[in-house]
Motif scaffolding. Structure first.
Motif, PDB file in Angstrom:
ATOM      1  N   HIS A   1       2.497   4.645  -0.145  1.00 16.52           N
ATOM      2  CA  HIS A   1       3.009   4.091  -1.404  1.00 16.52           C
ATOM      3  C   HIS A   1       3.007   2.565  -1.391  1.00 16.52           C
ATOM      4  N   LYS A   2       3.376   1.979  -0.259  1.00 13.45           N
ATOM      5  CA  LYS A   2       3.391   0.518  -0.171  1.00 13.45           C
ATOM      6  C   LYS A   2       2.000  -0.042  -0.427  1.00 13.45           C
ATOM      7  N   TYR A   3       1.001   0.596   0.160  1.00 17.21           N
ATOM      8  CA  TYR A   3      -0.379   0.146  -0.056  1.00 17.21           C
ATOM      9  C   TYR A   3      -0.799   0.327  -1.514  1.00 17.21           C
ATOM     10  N   LEU A   4      -0.553   1.490  -2.089  1.00 16.66           N
ATOM     11  CA  LEU A   4      -0.978   1.751  -3.466  1.00 16.66           C
ATOM     12  C   LEU A   4      -0.332   0.767  -4.437  1.00 16.66           C
ATOM     13  N   LYS A   5       0.956   0.540  -4.278  1.00 11.97           N
ATOM     14  CA  LYS A   5       1.647  -0.346  -5.209  1.00 11.97           C
ATOM     15  C   LYS A   5       1.189  -1.796  -5.059  1.00 11.97           C
ATOM     16  N   SER A   6       0.748  -2.170  -3.850  1.00 14.08           N
ATOM     17  CA  SER A   6       0.215  -3.524  -3.660  1.00 14.08           C
ATOM     18  C   SER A   6      -1.090  -3.705  -4.431  1.00 14.08           C
ATOM     19  N   LYS A   7      -1.740  -2.598  -4.758  1.00 17.01           N
ATOM     20  CA  LYS A   7      -2.986  -2.626  -5.513  1.00 17.01           C
ATOM     21  C   LYS A   7      -2.789  -2.253  -6.979  1.00 17.01           C
ATOM     22  N   ASN A   8      -1.535  -2.222  -7.421  1.00 14.09           N
ATOM     23  CA  ASN A   8      -1.196  -1.882  -8.814  1.00 14.09           C
ATOM     24  C   ASN A   8      -1.543  -0.437  -9.183  1.00 14.09           C
ATOM     25  N   ILE A   9      -1.459   0.440  -8.186  1.00 12.41           N
ATOM     26  CA  ILE A   9      -1.616   1.875  -8.431  1.00 12.41           C
ATOM     27  C   ILE A   9      -0.251   2.526  -8.231  1.00 12.41           C
ATOM     28  N   ILE A  10       0.268   3.136  -9.293  1.00 14.87           N
ATOM     29  CA  ILE A  10       1.628   3.672  -9.274  1.00 14.87           C
ATOM     30  C   ILE A  10       1.562   5.198  -9.155  1.00 14.87           C
ATOM     31  N   PRO A  11       1.990   5.756  -8.025  1.00 12.03           N
ATOM     32  CA  PRO A  11       1.946   7.212  -7.855  1.00 12.03           C
ATOM     33  C   PRO A  11       3.141   7.879  -8.540  1.00 12.03           C
TER      34      PRO A  11
ATOM     35  N   ILE B   1     -12.463   4.370  -7.215  1.00 16.35           N
ATOM     36  CA  ILE B   1     -11.621   3.253  -7.654  1.00 16.35           C
ATOM     37  C   ILE B   1     -11.947   2.067  -6.759  1.00 16.35           C
ATOM     38  N   LYS B   2     -12.324   0.953  -7.397  1.00 12.98           N
ATOM     39  CA  LYS B   2     -12.653  -0.265  -6.654  1.00 12.98           C
ATOM     40  C   LYS B   2     -11.822  -1.424  -7.182  1.00 12.98           C
ATOM     41  N   PHE B   3     -11.607  -2.418  -6.308  1.00 16.67           N
ATOM     42  CA  PHE B   3     -10.903  -3.631  -6.706  1.00 16.67           C
ATOM     43  C   PHE B   3     -11.934  -4.714  -6.963  1.00 16.67           C
ATOM     44  N   VAL B   4     -11.992  -5.181  -8.224  1.00 18.02           N
ATOM     45  CA  VAL B   4     -13.006  -6.154  -8.630  1.00 18.02           C
ATOM     46  C   VAL B   4     -12.333  -7.288  -9.404  1.00 18.02           C
ATOM     47  N   LYS B   5     -12.287  -8.478  -8.784  1.00 14.29           N
ATOM     48  CA  LYS B   5     -11.765  -9.672  -9.461  1.00 14.29           C
ATOM     49  C   LYS B   5     -10.416  -9.417 -10.121  1.00 14.29           C
ATOM     50  N   ASN B   6      -9.442  -9.021  -9.297  1.00 10.80           N
ATOM     51  CA  ASN B   6      -8.070  -8.790  -9.761  1.00 10.80           C
ATOM     52  C   ASN B   6      -7.947  -7.666 -10.788  1.00 10.80           C
ATOM     53  N   GLN B   7      -8.958  -6.812 -10.833  1.00 15.91           N
ATOM     54  CA  GLN B   7      -8.887  -5.641 -11.695  1.00 15.91           C
ATOM     55  C   GLN B   7      -9.247  -4.404 -10.896  1.00 15.91           C
ATOM     56  N   LEU B   8      -8.922  -3.259 -11.480  1.00 15.62           N
ATOM     57  CA  LEU B   8      -9.301  -1.980 -10.897  1.00 15.62           C
ATOM     58  C   LEU B   8     -10.443  -1.405 -11.725  1.00 15.62           C
TER      59      LEU B   8
ATOM     60  N   VAL C   1      -6.525   8.760  -2.203  1.00 18.21           N
ATOM     61  CA  VAL C   1      -6.963   7.805  -1.179  1.00 18.21           C
ATOM     62  C   VAL C   1      -8.440   7.994  -0.853  1.00 18.21           C
ATOM     63  N   LYS C   2      -8.921   9.228  -0.954  1.00 16.68           N
ATOM     64  CA  LYS C   2     -10.315   9.533  -0.658  1.00 16.68           C
ATOM     65  C   LYS C   2     -11.284   8.794  -1.578  1.00 16.68           C
ATOM     66  N   ILE C   3     -10.862   8.515  -2.818  1.00 18.35           N
ATOM     67  CA  ILE C   3     -11.770   7.897  -3.785  1.00 18.35           C
ATOM     68  C   ILE C   3     -11.547   6.396  -3.947  1.00 18.35           C
ATOM     69  N   ILE C   4     -10.597   5.830  -3.190  1.00 15.07           N
ATOM     70  CA  ILE C   4     -10.346   4.388  -3.251  1.00 15.07           C
ATOM     71  C   ILE C   4     -11.222   3.682  -2.228  1.00 15.07           C
ATOM     72  N   ASP C   5     -11.859   2.646  -2.647  1.00 17.47           N
ATOM     73  CA  ASP C   5     -12.774   1.901  -1.783  1.00 17.47           C
ATOM     74  C   ASP C   5     -12.010   1.045  -0.777  1.00 17.47           C
TER      75      ASP C   5
ATOM     76  N   ILE D   1     -14.127   2.320 -16.483  1.00 11.05           N
ATOM     77  CA  ILE D   1     -13.014   1.669 -17.175  1.00 11.05           C
ATOM     78  C   ILE D   1     -12.487   0.583 -16.246  1.00 11.05           C
ATOM     79  N   PHE D   2     -12.150  -0.560 -16.818  1.00 12.99           N
ATOM     80  CA  PHE D   2     -11.482  -1.622 -16.076  1.00 12.99           C
ATOM     81  C   PHE D   2     -10.030  -1.699 -16.544  1.00 12.99           C
ATOM     82  N   THR D   3      -9.118  -1.848 -15.611  1.00 15.52           N
ATOM     83  CA  THR D   3      -7.704  -1.930 -15.962  1.00 15.52           C
ATOM     84  C   THR D   3      -6.975  -2.751 -14.911  1.00 15.52           C
ATOM     85  N   LYS D   4      -5.792  -3.213 -15.245  1.00 12.72           N
ATOM     86  CA  LYS D   4      -4.968  -3.905 -14.260  1.00 12.72           C
ATOM     87  C   LYS D   4      -4.055  -2.920 -13.534  1.00 12.72           C
ATOM     88  N   TYR D   5      -3.664  -1.839 -14.217  1.00  9.61           N
ATOM     89  CA  TYR D   5      -2.725  -0.884 -13.644  1.00  9.61           C
ATOM     90  C   TYR D   5      -3.221   0.554 -13.798  1.00  9.61           C
TER      91      TYR D   5
END
Length: 434
Positions: free
Chosen positions: A393-403, A225-232, A260-264, A245-249
């Motif tokens: 959780h605070k970090y994930l939600k700041s990146k639009n990832i909802i656990p 999972i990478k963050f690219v130009k306001n998208q995931l 977390v292991k697969i998030i850049d 796949i590109f998505t916002k959420y």
């Protein structure tokens, strides 16, 4: 490579992920690494026997979830009155232990009651202190300590108490004293009555939920999972090919350490918090016996050290359709915290223990002895649990990832709470609160 835009991506087709899809207004796709939906709530068929991935029953205090169970399963559902016992001193003590002391030897009853009356009621700071403060030294010695040490494989003085409410039965002193003198009729705990599917095991629920949501991509393992130009940007492997796949959420139910292991480019603070999370693994031994009605109970707890297992369930008593006619079935749970376990040793000690407990006979014909092994099973509430989970959780939600779910929220959630976890994530997205 495939590219879907303006779509909610759900990672994991367990109950929470399926529930999120069920309640979402937006278009979605579910990526599931396994070839079957359900997560821990799957069922398998082995030579005519049906075994759940781990024992599950349906119960809830939430009217919405109960109605959802009934709506999804329709006629494929039984209602049961719990028959659960603790096997101790070669006798069966009805669950919960503390209000059924009358079945125990007189000297054990006396020790339990004296401990209860003389307990230290100071405010507990950890699970060990909570047991002493709630039940006293006798009940702690004979049941609460040995059982909880066996299931958690963790120092009880280093476990928190946030998870206890609604999980550990806490009857009054008067009720415990009454239960020591005679059998009492009152039922305790949320699962005193429960539901279970008639056919296909607990997996029937996830299968029905999946058929209601669609757009599930099985055998699809997310690897980055990478963050690219306001998208995931999500990379996953399917049929040997790498897709995107590109998505916002993202709604994710996969375990936090694996996520977390697969998030850049994850901050060090978050990686440290993930490295401090604690969990148990689980081996389930699924046994099919060529003998009918070996026992009339739903499940048994085993606190004593001589038994490798902590709980034994009997699927044929949940539904007679889980075993061939004239047969019985057993599902045995063995928790562990090892990277590698000796499966053959576990099988041997399990069968031997069942014979010692007079559940199996030496001459029983075992038609099935199958193993399922789970890296993630029980969340352990160490004393830093809340702090570490909040950081992640605070970090994930700041990146639009909802656990969501047991391993996304990193909470000891039952099936109903997992469904509500997915529903809440969907509602927050539906209402634009994220």
């Amino acid at each position: 490579m495939n590219c879907f835009q303006r779509m909610i991506v759900i990672i994991g087709a367990g109950l929470s992920g399926l529930s999120a899809a069920y309640h979402l207004n937006d278009e979605h796709i579910i990526l599931e690494k396994e070839g079957k939906v359900g997560g821990l709530c799957k069922s398998i068929k082995v030579d005519g026997y049906v075994f759940d991935y781990a024992p599950h029953i349906l119960y809830t205090k939430n009217d919405y979830v109960e109605n959802l169970y009934k709506e999804l399963l329709k006629n494929n559902i039984f209602k049961k009155l719990r028959r659960a016992y603790i096997y101790i001193n070669d006798i069966y003590v009805e669950y919960p232990f503390e209000v059924n002391l009358n079945a125990l030897p007189p000297e054990v009853i006396e020790e339990c009651i004296n401990g209860l009356l003389n307990r230290n009621e100071n405010k507990p700071k950890n699970f060990e202190e909570w047991i002493y403060a709630t039940f006293g030294k006798g009940i702690a010695k004979h049941y609460m300590f040995p059982y909880n040490e066996k299931i958690w494989k963790y120092d009880l003085s280093k476990m928190g108490i946030d998870w206890i409410s609604g999980r550990v039965v806490s009857p009054s002193i008067q009720e415990i004293k009454q239960g020591a003198a005679q059998k009492i009729r009152k039922q305790y705990g949320q699962n005193a009555e429960f539901y279970y599917p008639k056919y296909d095991g607990i997996g029937a629920l996830a299968n029905q939920l999946a058929s209601s949501v669609g757009n599930i991509s099985l055998n699809s393992e997310v690897v980055e999972i990478k963050f690219v130009k306001n998208q995931l940007k999500i990379k996953y492997i399917k049929e040997g090919g790498l897709k995107e796949i590109f998505t916002k959420y993202i709604i994710s139910s996969i375990p936090l350490p694996d996520l977390v292991k697969i998030i850049d480019d994850v901050p060090d603070e978050v990686r440290r918090a993930v490295g401090s999370l604690v969990h148990n693994s689980l081996v389930c031994v699924n046994i099919g016996i060529k003998r009918p009605k070996i026992i009339d109970k739903h499940w048994l707890y085993f606190p004593e050290k001589e038994f490798i297992f902590n709980r034994v369930s009997f699927p044929m008593n949940f539904s007679k359709f889980t075993a061939p006619k004239g047969r019985s079935s057993i599902l045995v749970e063995v928790t562990h915290r090892e990277n590698i376990v000796d499966i053959d040793d576990i099988k041997e000690k399990t069968v031997g223990g069942l014979v010692d407990a007079n559940i199996l006979k030496e001459n029983d014909i075992i038609e099935v002895c199958d193993i399922t092994n789970f890296k993630y099973a029980y969340i352990i509430y160490d004393l830093e649990h809340k702090q570490n989970v909040n950081i992640i959780h605070k970090y994930l939600k700041s990146k639009n990832i909802i656990p969501v779910g047991r391993f996304g929220e990193w909470e000891y959630l039952n099936m109903d709470k997992s469904i509500l976890s997915g529903k809440m994530a969907a509602i927050e997205l539906n209402e634009g609160r994220i």
